[in-house]
Design a protein around this motif. Structure first.
Motif, PDB file in Angstrom:
ATOM      1  N   ALA A 252       1.473  -6.546  21.111  1.00 23.63           N
ATOM      2  CA  ALA A 252       1.523  -5.145  21.588  1.00 23.63           C
ATOM      3  C   ALA A 252       0.131  -4.515  21.566  1.00 23.63           C
ATOM      4  CB  ALA A 252       2.523  -4.310  20.798  1.00 23.63           C
ATOM      5  N   ASP A 253      -0.852  -5.324  21.374  1.00 26.59           N
ATOM      6  CA  ASP A 253      -2.256  -4.957  21.168  1.00 26.59           C
ATOM      7  C   ASP A 253      -2.443  -3.864  20.109  1.00 26.59           C
ATOM      8  OD1 ASP A 253      -4.885  -5.621  21.510  1.00 26.59           O
ATOM      9  OD2 ASP A 253      -5.256  -4.049  22.985  1.00 26.59           O
ATOM     10  N   GLY A 254      -1.596  -3.920  19.073  1.00 26.55           N
ATOM     11  CA  GLY A 254      -1.851  -3.070  17.898  1.00 26.55           C
ATOM     12  C   GLY A 254      -1.434  -1.619  18.039  1.00 26.55           C
ATOM     13  N   VAL A 255      -0.732  -1.302  19.119  1.00 23.60           N
ATOM     14  CA  VAL A 255      -0.219   0.062  19.199  1.00 23.60           C
ATOM     15  C   VAL A 255       1.130   0.033  19.915  1.00 23.60           C
ATOM     16  CG1 VAL A 255      -1.511   0.627  21.330  1.00 23.60           C
ATOM     17  CG2 VAL A 255      -0.719   2.468  19.863  1.00 23.60           C
ATOM     18  N   VAL A 256       2.122   0.666  19.270  1.00 29.15           N
ATOM     19  CA  VAL A 256       3.469   0.673  19.842  1.00 29.15           C
ATOM     20  C   VAL A 256       3.657   1.987  20.595  1.00 29.15           C
ATOM     21  CG1 VAL A 256       5.936   0.513  19.346  1.00 29.15           C
ATOM     22  CG2 VAL A 256       4.285  -0.788  17.974  1.00 29.15           C
ATOM     23  N   THR A 257       3.990   1.893  21.876  1.00 28.17           N
ATOM     24  CA  THR A 257       4.112   3.106  22.693  1.00 28.17           C
ATOM     25  C   THR A 257       5.460   3.138  23.408  1.00 28.17           C
ATOM     26  OG1 THR A 257       3.084   1.990  24.568  1.00 28.17           O
ATOM     27  CG2 THR A 257       1.624   3.268  23.155  1.00 28.17           C
ATOM     28  N   GLY A 258       5.891   4.322  23.729  1.00 30.55           N
ATOM     29  CA  GLY A 258       7.133   4.451  24.482  1.00 30.55           C
ATOM     30  C   GLY A 258       7.733   5.830  24.386  1.00 30.55           C
ATOM     31  N   ARG A 259       9.018   5.866  24.697  1.00 32.88           N
ATOM     32  CA  ARG A 259       9.722   7.128  24.781  1.00 32.88           C
ATOM     33  C   ARG A 259      11.029   6.989  24.007  1.00 32.88           C
ATOM     34  NH1 ARG A 259      14.165   9.044  26.853  1.00 32.88           N
ATOM     35  NH2 ARG A 259      14.247  10.983  28.041  1.00 32.88           N
ATOM     36  N   GLY A 260      11.480   8.094  23.432  1.00 32.20           N
ATOM     37  CA  GLY A 260      12.744   8.079  22.707  1.00 32.20           C
ATOM     38  C   GLY A 260      13.215   9.502  22.534  1.00 32.20           C
TER      39      GLY A 260
ATOM     40  N   MET B  59      -1.036   8.681   8.925  1.00 32.91           N
ATOM     41  CA  MET B  59      -0.245   7.815   8.054  1.00 32.91           C
ATOM     42  C   MET B  59      -1.057   6.605   7.609  1.00 32.91           C
ATOM     43  SD  MET B  59       3.362   8.195  10.099  1.00 32.91           S
ATOM     44  CE  MET B  59       4.427   7.868   8.694  1.00 32.91           C
ATOM     45  N   GLY B  60      -2.354   6.752   7.701  1.00 39.45           N
ATOM     46  CA  GLY B  60      -3.292   5.700   7.341  1.00 39.45           C
ATOM     47  C   GLY B  60      -4.649   6.240   7.724  1.00 39.45           C
TER      48      GLY B  60
ATOM     49  N   HIS C 269       0.023   3.415  15.844  1.00 42.68           N
ATOM     50  CA  HIS C 269      -0.801   2.244  15.536  1.00 42.68           C
ATOM     51  C   HIS C 269      -0.080   1.253  14.636  1.00 42.68           C
ATOM     52  CE1 HIS C 269      -4.108   5.267  16.354  1.00 42.68           C
ATOM     53  NE2 HIS C 269      -4.371   4.296  17.190  1.00 42.68           N
ATOM     54  N   ASP C 270      -0.376   0.000  14.840  1.00 45.99           N
ATOM     55  CA  ASP C 270       0.153  -1.059  13.988  1.00 45.99           C
ATOM     56  C   ASP C 270      -0.990  -1.614  13.145  1.00 45.99           C
ATOM     57  OD1 ASP C 270       1.208  -3.241  12.778  1.00 45.99           O
ATOM     58  OD2 ASP C 270       2.019  -4.145  14.609  1.00 45.99           O
ATOM     59  N   TYR C 271      -1.032  -1.192  11.893  1.00 42.84           N
ATOM     60  CA  TYR C 271      -2.142  -1.581  11.021  1.00 42.84           C
ATOM     61  C   TYR C 271      -2.138  -3.082  10.702  1.00 42.84           C
ATOM     62  CZ  TYR C 271      -5.913  -0.707   7.713  1.00 42.84           C
ATOM     63  OH  TYR C 271      -7.128  -0.693   7.087  1.00 42.84           O
ATOM     64  N   THR C 272      -0.988  -3.734  10.932  1.00 41.94           N
ATOM     65  CA  THR C 272      -0.932  -5.176  10.628  1.00 41.94           C
ATOM     66  C   THR C 272      -1.614  -6.010  11.718  1.00 41.94           C
ATOM     67  OG1 THR C 272       1.179  -5.626  11.738  1.00 41.94           O
ATOM     68  CG2 THR C 272       1.300  -4.826   9.469  1.00 41.94           C
ATOM     69  N   VAL C 273      -2.005  -5.344  12.801  1.00 48.95           N
ATOM     70  CA  VAL C 273      -2.716  -6.046  13.879  1.00 48.95           C
ATOM     71  C   VAL C 273      -4.165  -5.569  13.906  1.00 48.95           C
ATOM     72  CG1 VAL C 273      -2.837  -6.417  16.373  1.00 48.95           C
ATOM     73  CG2 VAL C 273      -0.608  -6.289  15.231  1.00 48.95           C
TER      74      VAL C 273
ATOM     75  N   ALA D 220       0.834  -1.214   0.000  1.00 52.49           N
ATOM     76  CA  ALA D 220       0.000   0.000   0.000  1.00 52.49           C
ATOM     77  C   ALA D 220       0.867   1.261   0.000  1.00 52.49           C
ATOM     78  CB  ALA D 220      -0.911  -0.018   1.218  1.00 52.49           C
ATOM     79  N   GLY D 221       2.198   1.064   0.012  1.00 48.30           N
ATOM     80  CA  GLY D 221       3.098   2.219   0.005  1.00 48.30           C
ATOM     81  C   GLY D 221       3.360   2.743   1.410  1.00 48.30           C
ATOM     82  N   LYS D 222       3.009   1.929   2.418  1.00 50.49           N
ATOM     83  CA  LYS D 222       3.202   2.378   3.797  1.00 50.49           C
ATOM     84  C   LYS D 222       4.345   1.607   4.456  1.00 50.49           C
ATOM     85  CE  LYS D 222      -1.148   1.689   5.310  1.00 50.49           C
ATOM     86  NZ  LYS D 222      -2.351   1.882   6.180  1.00 50.49           N
ATOM     87  N   LEU D 223       5.004   2.264   5.386  1.00 52.94           N
ATOM     88  CA  LEU D 223       5.996   1.565   6.202  1.00 52.94           C
ATOM     89  C   LEU D 223       5.273   0.909   7.367  1.00 52.94           C
ATOM     90  CD1 LEU D 223       8.737   4.356   6.403  1.00 52.94           C
ATOM     91  CD2 LEU D 223       8.748   2.333   4.939  1.00 52.94           C
ATOM     92  N   THR D 224       5.919  -0.081   7.974  1.00 53.84           N
ATOM     93  CA  THR D 224       5.312  -0.672   9.172  1.00 53.84           C
ATOM     94  C   THR D 224       5.562   0.264  10.348  1.00 53.84           C
ATOM     95  OG1 THR D 224       7.295  -1.834   9.878  1.00 53.84           O
ATOM     96  CG2 THR D 224       5.841  -3.003   8.349  1.00 53.84           C
ATOM     97  N   VAL D 225       4.824   0.047  11.406  1.00 54.19           N
ATOM     98  CA  VAL D 225       4.922   0.919  12.570  1.00 54.19           C
ATOM     99  C   VAL D 225       6.351   0.948  13.111  1.00 54.19           C
ATOM    100  CG1 VAL D 225       4.200  -0.881  14.209  1.00 54.19           C
ATOM    101  CG2 VAL D 225       3.845   1.513  14.762  1.00 54.19           C
ATOM    102  N   ARG D 226       7.030  -0.192  13.104  1.00 52.55           N
ATOM    103  CA  ARG D 226       8.381  -0.221  13.667  1.00 52.55           C
ATOM    104  C   ARG D 226       9.396   0.429  12.740  1.00 52.55           C
ATOM    105  NH1 ARG D 226       8.393  -2.572  18.530  1.00 52.55           N
ATOM    106  NH2 ARG D 226       6.439  -3.626  19.006  1.00 52.55           N
ATOM    107  N   GLU D 227       9.152   0.348  11.444  1.00 47.11           N
ATOM    108  CA  GLU D 227      10.020   1.081  10.499  1.00 47.11           C
ATOM    109  C   GLU D 227       9.857   2.589  10.696  1.00 47.11           C
ATOM    110  OE1 GLU D 227       9.980  -2.200   6.839  1.00 47.11           O
ATOM    111  OE2 GLU D 227       8.411  -0.677   6.961  1.00 47.11           O
TER     112      GLU D 227
END
Lengths: 72, 516
Positions: free
Chosen positions: B73-81, B167-168, B93-97, B32-39
């Motif tokens: 991860a119940d479809g959402v990646v959260t944290g700090r950086g 992004m989606g 959000h992780d659209y693959t979940v 679909a031209g999208k990166l994954t959430v972790r990318e």
């Protein structure tokens, strides 16, 4: 397919820059309004051929009135 | 099971969860031209800086419709950086979940990361790619407990910068996340937002419409004004988030980051003598002026395709971040309408919240008049801009380039709106209205009764034209200086430098009544 070019604001038609049948590109100033003491251009939003000009010089146009129709 | 086995099992699970949904859905995401959430997250954050919270989360629902549903991860990646070494919080959000749908556990994770962002006073970033609330987990009256997102977001608003990238999809309630955020980039073609998606629209109002026509990036960056900028793809979206945050402090109690003084600081711009036409009815592109003033000619335009009669950009002058509000004669002659006033008011509020100084470049023939705009409530919208510019206590620099007419002069930070420096080019025209308009109103009887009305009108107008002279404003001490246009950049820099530590105290009040 035709595209209606509408006036972006109310004003009076000061100058018509194109004639029927002219080839225009996106961004061409089709009609110049005089409004708020400024010369305000109405641009083509698509490339195409001028199919119809619906206003004449000196005429008042309202915002969203169709001024020119373009054939894509 | 001994500890080694337990740790092995744990590590295997973490590794598996980091692989997100199934390979099939990852492939779909890429196609679909999208990166994954972790990318996306690895592009956004400094390398090695991501501290994930809640990787081990998984849906815990006992309802039959959720049986066997695998939600790492119940479809959402959260944290700090960190971004450029400065901390941020993230929820993506992780659209693959399950299409990035937000379940009960995901809600808890998102709540926790919002709390973290507020408690530690660091920006909050949402990367939206979600079908919305997970209906299987929210159907029924337990819904009474939903919706905390928006309450918290409002609480955070003005304390920490809020970025919400589309992004989606972002449908229904999720569409309010961007609406309440400060900055909303939208990826072209893949993102959309709407209160009701195409299926619901068809079912409820009978309209047959696809997602892009309903709420794609074109709709929201050109017509509705909900989003701030359209970007070509995910990479560009991530870059624009970084660029946006580079102008901002981490929270409202800090000053924004100042870059090194560029070598071009005192550069005189000859081009500034050529851009503005001498015939004051003629249009020009105000962006050409801005490029000559800001560091390296670079800026980030906010809502560039919506309400184009006003320009709102972030840039730097002498390394200091600024928010520039400028009239755009190229569009509608630079006259203000309701949308333009909305756009500017919101931009001014954002700059004021985060101590970003404001620069006003005036060339305004006034607010548009007429029945169309009155019916749309131009007075109500114009009041928003008056309110915003009056409330703003950040350093304010006003440069009158050409026209400064009527209430347009006020909302663009005229003398009585507390600019720290107000200067004009010799081409400036300050007046309640133009000479022609004044002559029509004040002498309408004399003109009507004269033998040659046109000539009489011209004569009266000429008299008024003599009164519209910037020298009169300067010699009465109403503006600080009339400047050589070539010097504009240096004058703005001096004004900013000298008002950087400005502090204004206003009468205490619980809240201002914003004319929303």
């Amino acid at each position: 397919m035709t595209v209606d070019i509408k006036s972006i604001m109310s004003g009076s038609v000061w100058k018509i820059n194109v004639s029927k049948g002219d080839l225009v590109t996106e961004g061409t100033d089709l009609v110049i309004l005089e409004s708020m003491k400024m010369e305000v251009p109405i641009e083509a939003t698509e490339d195409g051929i001028v199919k119809e000009i619906l206003v004449s010089e000196g005429e008042f146009v309202s915002e969203d009135d169709v001024v020119v129709v373009i054939d894509k | 099971m001994d500890i080694y086995e337990k740790v092995q099992k744990l590590n295997d699970k973490k590794e598996k969860y980091k692989q997100m949904g199934s390979e099939k859905y990852i492939e779909k995401q890429h196609n679909a031209g999208k990166l994954t959430v972790r990318e996306r997250i690895s592009l956004l954050l400094d390398e090695g800086s991501f501290m994930e919270m809640g990787l081990l989360a998984h849906q815990q629902n006992l309802h039959p419709t959720m049986e066997g549903k695998y939600t790492p991860a119940d479809g959402v990646v959260t944290g700090r950086g960190t971004i450029d070494g400065r901390p941020v919080c993230i929820a993506a959000h992780d659209y693959t979940v399950l299409a990035g749908s937000t379940g009960k556990v995901a809600e808890k994770k998102m709540y926790r990361v919002r709390e973290w962002s507020l408690k530690h006073r660091v920006p909050m970033i949402w990367l939206i790619d979600s079908a919305g609330v997970r209906i299987q987990e929210s159907i029924g009256s337990l819904f009474a407990d939903n919706g905390r997102h928006f309450f918290d977001e409002v609480k955070m608003s003005g304390v920490v910068p809020l970025v919400c990238a589309m992004m989606g999809p972002g449908v229904a309630g999720t569409a309010y996340l961007p609406a309440l955020a400060d900055f909303v980039p939208m990826v072209k073609g893949t993102s959309f937002m709407a209160l009701g998606g195409p299926h619901l629209v068809r079912a409820v109002v009978g309209e047959d419409v696809d997602d892009q026509t309903l709420g794609g990036s074109k709709v929201h960056t050109e017509e509705s004004g909900v989003a701030d900028i359209e970007v070509e793809n995910d990479e560009e979206c991530i870059n624009v988030i970084k660029q946006y945050l580079s102008f901002f402090p981490s929270n409202c109690e800090e000053k924004p980051p100042v870059n090194d003084l560029p070598e071009t600081r005192n550069e005189i711009s000859e081009k500034l003598m050529e851009i503005v036409p001498s015939n004051s009815k003629r249009i020009y592109n105000m962006y050409d002026v801005i490029k000559e003033i800001v560091d390296d000619g670079e800026y980030l335009a906010i809502k560039p395709k919506w309400a184009q009669n006003i320009i709102t950009v972030f840039a730097r002058v002498g390394g200091m971040p600024v928010g520039i509000v400028a009239n755009q004669p190229r569009y509608m002659g630079g006259a203000l309408d309701g949308d333009a006033a909305d756009k500017a008011a919101r931009f001014i509020n954002i700059c004021d919240a985060y101590s970003i100084p404001l620069v006003f470049l005036q060339d305004i023939p006034g607010f548009i008049v007429g029945s169309k705009v009155e019916k749309k409530g131009i007075i109500r919208h114009g009041a928003k801009m008056l309110h915003a510019v009056s409330e703003a206590t950040v350093p304010k620099i006003t440069v009158i380039v050409r026209k400064a007419y009527g209430a347009g002069y006020f909302v663009m930070c005229g003398k009585q709106y507390d600019p720290d420096l107000i200067v004009a080019w010799p081409t400036a025209e300050i007046s309640v209205m133009g000479a022609e308009g004044a002559s029509s109103i004040l002498y309408h009887k004399q003109i009507a009764n004269s033998e040659n009305p046109k000539e009489a009108w011209n004569e009266y107008a000429e008299q008024f034209k003599e009164l519209i002279d910037v020298d009169i404003a300067a010699s009465n001490g109403l503006i600080d200086d009339v400047i050589d246009p070539r010097d504009t950049r240096r004058v703005i820099y001096d004004g900013l430098k000298n008002s950087w530590n400005k502090k204004v105290e206003r009468p205490w009040k619980k809240t201002s009544i914003r004319p929303v």
